[in-house]
Design a protein around this motif. Structure first.
Motif, PDB file in Angstrom:
ATOM      1  N   ALA A   1       0.819  -1.210   0.000  1.00 36.96           N
ATOM      2  CA  ALA A   1       0.000   0.000   0.000  1.00 36.96           C
ATOM      3  C   ALA A   1       0.851   1.257   0.000  1.00 36.96           C
ATOM      4  O   ALA A   1       0.396   2.315  -0.423  1.00 36.96           O
ATOM      5  N   SER A   2       2.095   1.128   0.480  1.00 39.95           N
ATOM      6  CA  SER A   2       2.962   2.299   0.545  1.00 39.95           C
ATOM      7  C   SER A   2       4.423   1.857   0.623  1.00 39.95           C
ATOM      8  O   SER A   2       4.730   0.719   0.992  1.00 39.95           O
ATOM      9  N   VAL A   3       5.285   2.775   0.316  1.00 38.71           N
ATOM     10  CA  VAL A   3       6.720   2.545   0.462  1.00 38.71           C
ATOM     11  C   VAL A   3       7.042   2.293   1.935  1.00 38.71           C
ATOM     12  O   VAL A   3       7.868   1.440   2.267  1.00 38.71           O
ATOM     13  N   GLU A   4       6.361   3.011   2.815  1.00 44.71           N
ATOM     14  CA  GLU A   4       6.613   2.864   4.248  1.00 44.71           C
ATOM     15  C   GLU A   4       6.240   1.466   4.744  1.00 44.71           C
ATOM     16  O   GLU A   4       6.952   0.877   5.554  1.00 44.71           O
ATOM     17  N   ALA A   5       5.127   0.927   4.255  1.00 45.07           N
ATOM     18  CA  ALA A   5       4.710  -0.419   4.667  1.00 45.07           C
ATOM     19  C   ALA A   5       5.736  -1.451   4.213  1.00 45.07           C
ATOM     20  O   ALA A   5       6.089  -2.369   4.970  1.00 45.07           O
ATOM     21  N   ARG A   6       6.230  -1.290   3.012  1.00 47.79           N
ATOM     22  CA  ARG A   6       7.239  -2.229   2.513  1.00 47.79           C
ATOM     23  C   ARG A   6       8.541  -2.100   3.309  1.00 47.79           C
ATOM     24  O   ARG A   6       9.182  -3.089   3.632  1.00 47.79           O
ATOM     25  N   ALA A   7       8.924  -0.879   3.633  1.00 52.58           N
ATOM     26  CA  ALA A   7      10.152  -0.676   4.410  1.00 52.58           C
ATOM     27  C   ALA A   7      10.025  -1.317   5.789  1.00 52.58           C
ATOM     28  O   ALA A   7      10.966  -1.961   6.262  1.00 52.58           O
ATOM     29  N   LYS A   8       8.867  -1.164   6.411  1.00 56.23           N
ATOM     30  CA  LYS A   8       8.645  -1.789   7.721  1.00 56.23           C
ATOM     31  C   LYS A   8       8.762  -3.302   7.608  1.00 56.23           C
ATOM     32  O   LYS A   8       9.399  -3.955   8.440  1.00 56.23           O
ATOM     33  N   HIS A   9       8.181  -3.860   6.567  1.00 51.71           N
ATOM     34  CA  HIS A   9       8.275  -5.301   6.312  1.00 51.71           C
ATOM     35  C   HIS A   9       9.732  -5.735   6.162  1.00 51.71           C
ATOM     36  O   HIS A   9      10.177  -6.675   6.810  1.00 51.71           O
ATOM     37  N   HIS A  10      10.455  -5.026   5.336  1.00 48.30           N
ATOM     38  CA  HIS A  10      11.814  -5.445   4.997  1.00 48.30           C
ATOM     39  C   HIS A  10      12.798  -5.213   6.143  1.00 48.30           C
ATOM     40  O   HIS A  10      13.713  -6.000   6.341  1.00 48.30           O
ATOM     41  N   GLU A  11      12.590  -4.165   6.900  1.00 53.20           N
ATOM     42  CA  GLU A  11      13.563  -3.793   7.932  1.00 53.20           C
ATOM     43  C   GLU A  11      13.203  -4.307   9.321  1.00 53.20           C
ATOM     44  O   GLU A  11      14.087  -4.401  10.178  1.00 53.20           O
ATOM     45  N   HIS A  12      11.914  -4.615   9.562  1.00 49.41           N
ATOM     46  CA  HIS A  12      11.510  -4.981  10.913  1.00 49.41           C
ATOM     47  C   HIS A  12      10.749  -6.302  11.011  1.00 49.41           C
ATOM     48  O   HIS A  12      10.407  -6.709  12.120  1.00 49.41           O
ATOM     49  N   GLY A  13      10.470  -6.929   9.905  1.00 49.17           N
ATOM     50  CA  GLY A  13       9.739  -8.194   9.960  1.00 49.17           C
ATOM     51  C   GLY A  13      10.619  -9.303  10.523  1.00 49.17           C
ATOM     52  O   GLY A  13      11.711  -9.543  10.014  1.00 49.17           O
ATOM     53  N   SER A  14      10.156  -9.955  11.585  1.00 46.11           N
ATOM     54  CA  SER A  14      10.962 -11.007  12.207  1.00 46.11           C
ATOM     55  C   SER A  14      11.186 -12.178  11.254  1.00 46.11           C
ATOM     56  O   SER A  14      12.260 -12.797  11.270  1.00 46.11           O
ATOM     57  N   HIS A  15      10.202 -12.495  10.418  1.00 41.75           N
ATOM     58  CA  HIS A  15      10.358 -13.589   9.456  1.00 41.75           C
ATOM     59  C   HIS A  15      11.390 -13.222   8.384  1.00 41.75           C
ATOM     60  O   HIS A  15      12.129 -14.086   7.914  1.00 41.75           O
TER      61      HIS A  15
END
Length: 98
Positions: free
Chosen positions: A59-73
């Motif tokens: 939905a956003s660049v920010e959502a993807r960044a959160k996924h890539h930088e903070h997703g435990s998986h």
């Protein structure tokens, strides 16, 4: 915020195709459940096993960044599964044209 589309191609190390398939498959459902994820699909070349392609929509660049930088998986994959990757063949962040 603006939508973001990503395609990433990964090639498994020789003899590590099954391990990489397992490790990549393990990140799909947790990623789909993240806020801002619209699509997160994993494909494998029918003619060349071990060549994987992720197609992601956020939905956003920010959502993807959160996924890539903070997703435990994702962190787990980077600490373990990435060892079965020969190379990243391409990684494209796309914007919708039509």
């Amino acid at each position: 915020m603006s939508e973001l589309f990503i395609v990433v191609g990964l090639k498994a190390k020789a003899g590590k195709e099954n391990e990489l398939r397992r490790d990549l498959s393990a990140v799909v459902e947790p990623s789909r459940n993240e806020d801002g994820n619209i699509r997160y699909d994993l494909f494998e070349d029918q003619d060349e096993p071990g060549r994987f392609v992720f197609v992601e929509e956020w939905a956003s660049v920010e959502a993807r960044a959160k996924h890539h930088e903070h997703g435990s998986h994702i962190a787990h994959f980077h600490a373990n599964g990435v060892n079965n990757v020969e190379k990243t063949e391409f990684a494209h962040m796309l914007k919708r044209v039509a």
